[in-house]
Write a protein that holds these residues in place. Sequence first.
Motif, mmCIF file in Angstrom:
data_model
loop_
_atom_site.group_PDB
_atom_site.id
_atom_site.type_symbol
_atom_site.label_atom_id
_atom_site.label_comp_id
_atom_site.label_asym_id
_atom_site.label_seq_id
_atom_site.Cartn_x
_atom_site.Cartn_y
_atom_site.Cartn_z
ATOM 1 N N LEU A 220 0.862 -1.179 0.000
ATOM 2 C CA LEU A 220 0.000 0.000 0.000
ATOM 3 C C LEU A 220 0.902 1.234 0.000
ATOM 4 O O LEU A 220 1.532 1.550 1.010
ATOM 5 C CB LEU A 220 -0.925 0.011 1.219
ATOM 6 N N LEU A 221 0.975 1.900 -1.129
ATOM 7 C CA LEU A 221 1.852 3.048 -1.294
ATOM 8 C C LEU A 221 1.017 4.300 -1.540
ATOM 9 O O LEU A 221 -0.062 4.233 -2.117
ATOM 10 C CB LEU A 221 2.817 2.836 -2.469
ATOM 11 N N THR A 222 1.554 5.429 -1.087
ATOM 12 C CA THR A 222 0.889 6.710 -1.317
ATOM 13 C C THR A 222 1.622 7.472 -2.401
ATOM 14 O O THR A 222 2.838 7.666 -2.320
ATOM 15 C CB THR A 222 0.832 7.547 -0.030
ATOM 16 N N TYR A 223 0.901 7.903 -3.407
ATOM 17 C CA TYR A 223 1.450 8.675 -4.520
ATOM 18 C C TYR A 223 1.079 10.146 -4.308
ATOM 19 O O TYR A 223 -0.095 10.472 -4.124
ATOM 20 C CB TYR A 223 0.899 8.164 -5.848
ATOM 21 N N ILE A 224 2.105 11.003 -4.314
ATOM 22 C CA ILE A 224 1.907 12.437 -4.090
ATOM 23 C C ILE A 224 2.369 13.192 -5.333
ATOM 24 O O ILE A 224 3.471 12.944 -5.842
ATOM 25 C CB ILE A 224 2.697 12.939 -2.859
ATOM 26 N N GLN A 225 1.548 14.093 -5.804
ATOM 27 C CA GLN A 225 1.929 14.949 -6.930
ATOM 28 C C GLN A 225 1.845 16.404 -6.505
ATOM 29 O O GLN A 225 0.873 16.829 -5.891
ATOM 30 C CB GLN A 225 1.031 14.726 -8.149
ATOM 31 N N ALA A 226 2.885 17.159 -6.846
ATOM 32 C CA ALA A 226 2.916 18.605 -6.610
ATOM 33 C C ALA A 226 3.179 19.272 -7.951
ATOM 34 O O ALA A 226 4.270 19.137 -8.517
ATOM 35 C CB ALA A 226 3.996 18.970 -5.600
ATOM 36 N N ILE B 114 2.212 17.638 2.599
ATOM 37 C CA ILE B 114 3.152 18.764 2.506
ATOM 38 C C ILE B 114 4.449 18.431 3.242
ATOM 39 O O ILE B 114 5.554 18.754 2.783
ATOM 40 C CB ILE B 114 2.518 20.048 3.084
ATOM 41 N N GLU B 115 4.330 17.768 4.395
ATOM 42 C CA GLU B 115 5.521 17.375 5.149
ATOM 43 C C GLU B 115 6.418 16.476 4.311
ATOM 44 O O GLU B 115 7.640 16.658 4.292
ATOM 45 C CB GLU B 115 5.099 16.648 6.430
ATOM 46 N N LYS B 116 5.846 15.505 3.607
ATOM 47 C CA LYS B 116 6.641 14.595 2.770
ATOM 48 C C LYS B 116 7.298 15.352 1.625
ATOM 49 O O LYS B 116 8.437 15.049 1.244
ATOM 50 C CB LYS B 116 5.755 13.476 2.224
ATOM 51 N N LEU B 117 6.621 16.352 1.069
ATOM 52 C CA LEU B 117 7.228 17.178 0.028
ATOM 53 C C LEU B 117 8.399 17.991 0.583
ATOM 54 O O LEU B 117 9.426 18.156 -0.083
ATOM 55 C CB LEU B 117 6.179 18.115 -0.572
ATOM 56 N N GLU B 118 8.245 18.486 1.806
ATOM 57 C CA GLU B 118 9.329 19.241 2.434
ATOM 58 C C GLU B 118 10.529 18.341 2.706
ATOM 59 O O GLU B 118 11.684 18.769 2.578
ATOM 60 C CB GLU B 118 8.837 19.886 3.729
ATOM 61 N N TRP B 119 10.259 17.088 3.076
ATOM 62 C CA TRP B 119 11.361 16.139 3.251
ATOM 63 C C TRP B 119 12.123 15.960 1.939
ATOM 64 O O TRP B 119 13.347 15.983 1.909
ATOM 65 C CB TRP B 119 10.831 14.782 3.717
ATOM 66 N N TYR B 120 11.367 15.782 0.867
ATOM 67 C CA TYR B 120 12.017 15.553 -0.419
ATOM 68 C C TYR B 120 12.789 16.789 -0.872
ATOM 69 O O TYR B 120 13.816 16.668 -1.559
ATOM 70 C CB TYR B 120 10.981 15.174 -1.474
ATOM 71 N N ALA B 121 12.314 17.973 -0.499
ATOM 72 C CA ALA B 121 13.009 19.203 -0.874
ATOM 73 C C ALA B 121 14.411 19.272 -0.262
ATOM 74 O O ALA B 121 15.273 20.005 -0.750
ATOM 75 C CB ALA B 121 12.192 20.419 -0.449
ATOM 76 N N LEU B 122 14.646 18.507 0.808
ATOM 77 C CA LEU B 122 15.964 18.483 1.449
ATOM 78 C C LEU B 122 16.919 17.507 0.771
ATOM 79 O O LEU B 122 18.086 17.428 1.145
ATOM 80 C CB LEU B 122 15.815 18.098 2.931
ATOM 81 N N ARG B 123 16.408 16.763 -0.206
ATOM 82 C CA ARG B 123 17.247 15.750 -0.849
ATOM 83 C C ARG B 123 18.483 16.368 -1.482
ATOM 84 O O ARG B 123 19.578 15.794 -1.433
ATOM 85 C CB ARG B 123 16.429 15.001 -1.909
ATOM 86 N N TRP B 124 18.327 17.551 -2.097
ATOM 87 C CA TRP B 124 19.467 18.179 -2.758
ATOM 88 C C TRP B 124 20.598 18.418 -1.762
ATOM 89 O O TRP B 124 21.776 18.180 -2.068
ATOM 90 C CB TRP B 124 19.035 19.495 -3.397
ATOM 91 N N LYS B 125 20.251 18.889 -0.561
ATOM 92 C CA LYS B 125 21.288 19.142 0.436
ATOM 93 C C LYS B 125 21.980 17.846 0.859
ATOM 94 O O LYS B 125 23.198 17.817 1.062
ATOM 95 C CB LYS B 125 20.687 19.853 1.648
ATOM 96 N N ALA B 126 21.208 16.783 1.003
ATOM 97 C CA ALA B 126 21.803 15.489 1.352
ATOM 98 C C ALA B 126 22.736 15.012 0.242
ATOM 99 O O ALA B 126 23.834 14.489 0.512
ATOM 100 C CB ALA B 126 20.704 14.463 1.614
#
Length: 203
Positions: free
Chosen positions: A24-30, A59-71
């Motif tokens: 069971l996966l959640t798909y998020i589109q922005a 929104i929280e999951k999108l904010e997490w992904y936005a940090l990927r570049w820094k990682a």
Amino acid sequence: MHVKFAAIQTLPPVGKQKRYSPQLLTYIQALEIDPPADRPPIDWKLVTNLPVADFAIAIEKLEWYALRWKAEVFHKVMKSGRRAEEARLETAERLAKFLALIAMISWRIFFITMSARAKPEVAPETVLTRTEIATLDAIDAARAKPRILRKTLTTYLLQIAMLGGYLARNHDPPPGNIVVWRGLTRLNDIAFGLSIATRRRCG
């Protein structure tokens, strides 16, 4: 951004359905609304196995992904700057100690670089050590035409980056982590040389 999400029972790939059960996966589109005319809209499609019950969590999951570049950049500093993958240590204990050391060094390089972008006008003492600032001031004082005209973090970071090969042309992007790493390495060597020259000796 127009954000939407949905939980979908996702089957494993064909040929592996006997080995893996459905998830069971959640798909998020922005999707960006009214993007500039010179580029396509930002369109993120993320998949997570974490529960997403409402809009705030999406929104929280999108904010997490936005940090990927820094990682990604942090790991690039460790791999390219500190050459972590070239280590030839034979035991896990030695490797763990080595990684802990270069992680601290890489974090500081990354922190200095990002701090200058986030808060360019702050005092250099907020990030740099007294020795680093004094060494940069001594280098600048020896120039015929001083470069440090404002005591800001951006000004000092620029001097560090130029020690690492940054050209500082008008069209150049802001200094990156690699030139800052090279500049800090050279700055430490210069600081060590200055400390030797200023020591008092007897006889």
